[in-house]
Design a protein around this motif. Structure first.
Motif, short mmCIF file in Angstrom:
data_model
loop_
_atom_site.label_atom_id
_atom_site.label_comp_id
_atom_site.label_asym_id
_atom_site.label_seq_id
_atom_site.Cartn_x
_atom_site.Cartn_y
_atom_site.Cartn_z
N ALA A 14 -37.16 19.07 -18.42
CA ALA A 14 -36.94 17.87 -18.35
C ALA A 14 -36.41 17.54 -17.29
CB ALA A 14 -35.61 17.92 -19.65
N LEU A 15 -35.41 17.45 -16.62
CA LEU A 15 -35.60 16.77 -15.30
C LEU A 15 -36.73 16.75 -14.26
CD1 LEU A 15 -33.47 15.40 -13.44
CD2 LEU A 15 -32.59 17.71 -12.45
N ALA A 16 -37.53 17.72 -14.19
CA ALA A 16 -38.46 17.27 -12.92
C ALA A 16 -39.58 17.23 -13.93
CB ALA A 16 -39.41 19.21 -13.62
N GLU A 17 -39.62 16.65 -15.17
CA GLU A 17 -40.86 15.49 -15.79
C GLU A 17 -40.14 14.19 -15.24
OE1 GLU A 17 -42.56 14.55 -19.87
OE2 GLU A 17 -40.94 16.20 -19.66
N LEU A 18 -38.96 13.68 -15.04
CA LEU A 18 -38.74 12.61 -15.08
C LEU A 18 -38.85 12.00 -13.64
CD1 LEU A 18 -37.29 10.58 -15.96
CD2 LEU A 18 -34.45 11.44 -15.61
N ILE A 19 -38.15 13.20 -12.73
CA ILE A 19 -38.35 13.11 -11.64
C ILE A 19 -40.09 12.78 -10.50
CG2 ILE A 19 -38.26 13.80 -9.00
CD1 ILE A 19 -35.63 15.83 -10.08
N ILE A 20 -40.28 13.67 -11.76
CA ILE A 20 -42.25 13.22 -11.80
C ILE A 20 -42.37 11.98 -12.08
CG2 ILE A 20 -44.46 14.17 -11.92
CD1 ILE A 20 -43.59 16.99 -11.70
N TRP A 21 -42.56 11.68 -12.79
CA TRP A 21 -42.12 10.19 -13.55
C TRP A 21 -42.24 9.03 -12.40
CZ3 TRP A 21 -40.07 5.55 -15.30
CH2 TRP A 21 -41.13 4.63 -16.09
N HIS A 22 -40.86 9.61 -12.02
CA HIS A 22 -40.50 8.40 -11.18
C HIS A 22 -41.24 8.47 -10.14
CE1 HIS A 22 -36.42 5.98 -13.57
NE2 HIS A 22 -36.79 6.83 -14.19
N LEU A 23 -40.99 9.14 -9.26
CA LEU A 23 -42.11 9.82 -8.02
C LEU A 23 -43.52 8.85 -8.14
CD1 LEU A 23 -40.68 12.08 -6.38
CD2 LEU A 23 -39.94 9.73 -5.80
N GLU A 24 -44.21 9.50 -9.16
CA GLU A 24 -45.64 8.35 -9.52
C GLU A 24 -46.01 7.04 -9.40
OE1 GLU A 24 -47.39 11.73 -12.17
OE2 GLU A 24 -47.90 13.29 -11.22
N ARG A 25 -45.14 6.49 -10.72
CA ARG A 25 -44.42 5.40 -10.41
C ARG A 25 -44.34 4.78 -8.68
NH1 ARG A 25 -40.15 1.69 -14.32
NH2 ARG A 25 -39.68 2.59 -11.81
N GLU A 26 -43.89 5.29 -8.08
CA GLU A 26 -44.23 5.06 -6.48
C GLU A 26 -44.75 5.13 -5.38
OE1 GLU A 26 -41.31 2.60 -5.12
OE2 GLU A 26 -40.63 3.05 -7.31
N ILE A 81 -35.32 17.50 1.15
CA ILE A 81 -33.89 17.20 0.20
C ILE A 81 -33.50 18.13 -1.44
CG2 ILE A 81 -32.41 15.64 -1.30
CD1 ILE A 81 -34.97 13.17 -0.16
N MET A 82 -31.81 18.81 -0.54
CA MET A 82 -31.76 19.23 -1.52
C MET A 82 -30.89 18.77 -2.77
SD MET A 82 -31.75 22.22 0.35
CE MET A 82 -30.29 23.45 -1.51
N LEU A 83 -31.16 19.55 -4.40
CA LEU A 83 -31.05 19.36 -4.90
C LEU A 83 -30.02 19.64 -6.23
CD1 LEU A 83 -34.10 17.37 -7.35
CD2 LEU A 83 -32.52 16.49 -5.13
N THR A 84 -28.38 18.98 -6.51
CA THR A 84 -27.51 20.79 -6.82
C THR A 84 -26.29 20.39 -7.43
OG1 THR A 84 -26.52 22.53 -6.32
CG2 THR A 84 -26.67 20.21 -4.72
N ALA A 85 -25.63 20.69 -8.57
CA ALA A 85 -24.34 19.95 -9.34
C ALA A 85 -23.72 20.89 -8.82
CB ALA A 85 -24.28 21.17 -10.33
N LYS A 106 -26.25 16.29 -9.25
CA LYS A 106 -26.75 16.04 -10.19
C LYS A 106 -25.14 15.83 -10.68
CE LYS A 106 -30.49 19.50 -10.01
NZ LYS A 106 -30.84 20.52 -10.92
N PRO A 107 -25.30 15.03 -11.73
CA PRO A 107 -26.41 13.95 -12.56
C PRO A 107 -26.63 12.57 -11.43
CG PRO A 107 -24.74 13.55 -13.71
CD PRO A 107 -23.75 14.66 -12.23
N PHE A 108 -27.53 12.73 -10.89
CA PHE A 108 -27.70 11.79 -10.84
C PHE A 108 -28.99 10.78 -11.23
CE2 PHE A 108 -31.15 14.90 -8.98
CZ PHE A 108 -32.53 14.03 -9.59
N SER A 109 -28.58 8.75 -10.44
CA SER A 109 -29.99 8.40 -10.52
C SER A 109 -31.29 8.08 -9.99
CB SER A 109 -29.56 6.85 -10.08
OG SER A 109 -30.49 5.51 -10.75
N PRO A 110 -32.48 8.15 -10.63
CA PRO A 110 -33.55 8.44 -9.98
C PRO A 110 -33.53 7.30 -9.27
CG PRO A 110 -33.47 8.51 -12.84
CD PRO A 110 -32.25 7.97 -12.78
N ARG A 111 -33.75 6.19 -9.10
CA ARG A 111 -33.66 5.28 -9.13
C ARG A 111 -32.83 5.69 -6.96
NH1 ARG A 111 -31.81 -0.27 -10.65
NH2 ARG A 111 -32.65 -1.15 -9.21
#
Length: 232
Positions: A14-26, A81-85, A106-111
């Protein structure tokens, strides 16, 4: 806006899908895997401008993937860039000491993530964010859309201009014909591979006019690179 080819290593679907959506939009192009071993395989087969790497992936840990990426010649300078809790100072320092360029908890804002990626790209690829690209006597003025070599103006067609810009943004790196098609013509292009060779020849003829050293290196079975060291 600086766009990049990014590898996302994240096992939370779910997080991967959210990240991909925001990055592809950029405007970024994204490849994703949940597996550290597969991530290492992918970077050995393809060039990435940046790696987004989850610390807590199963199997080979993100920190170990980061360590191995820094040992590989082809990814030694690739931004990570490391993503981590894990937000403790000791963990952040461990990530930086392993070779990470930035660390997003994590958690972080996609922006925020988009902004961090832009900042890392500005830091690691500064010329792209300015108005001029330069390499071994070649100069490209992005504002005026002009190219010079050793001070002499060079006339280029639109495709050769885009091709040279791509090389100037990644000097010394070898790109396959397929990768050049994706980056210069676009992923949906139905252009044939031999078309790349035609435009490489045109670009060579233009920038090497007057018996100047050939700055475009052909790597058999691999592709092409803008490489002054080979000439030297």
């Amino acid at each position: 806006m600086t766009t990049a080819h990014i590898l996302l290593v994240e096992d939370d679907a779910a997080l991967a899908e959210l990240i991909i959506w925001h990055l592809e939009r950029e405007g970024h192009s994204i490849e994703q895997t949940a597996d550290g071993e597969e991530a290492l395989l992918r970077v050995s087969e393809s060039h990435f401008d940046l790696v987004l790497l989850d610390w807590m992936i199963e199997g080979l840990s993100g920190i170990e993937v980061c360590r191995r990426l820094r040992r590989m010649p082809e990814t030694r300078s690739t931004p990570i860039i490391m993503l981590t809790a894990r937000g403790e100072e000791e963990d952040r320092l461990r990530g930086f000491n392993t070779g990470a360029d930035d660390y997003v908890t994590k958690p972080f804002s996609p922006r925020e993530l988009v902004a961090r990626i832009a900042a890392v790209l500005r830091r690691t690829r500064p010329a792209i964010n300015g108005e001029r690209l330069e390499y071994s006597g070649l100069e490209m003025d992005l504002a005026e859309h002009r190219v010079r070599r050793d001070g002499h103006a060079i006339a280029l067609g639109p495709t050769e201009y885009r091709l040279l810009r791509h090389f100037l943004e990644h000097p010394g790196r070898v790109f396959s014909r397929e990768r050049l098609l994706d980056s210069v013509w676009g992923q949906d292009s139905d252009i044939e591979l031999r078309t790349v060779d035609v435009h490489i020849r045109r670009l060579r003829k233009a920038i090497n006019l007057g018996e100047r050293p050939d700055l475009i290196r052909t790597v058999r079975s691999a592709g092409y690179a803008l490489d002054a060291e080979e000439v030297a």
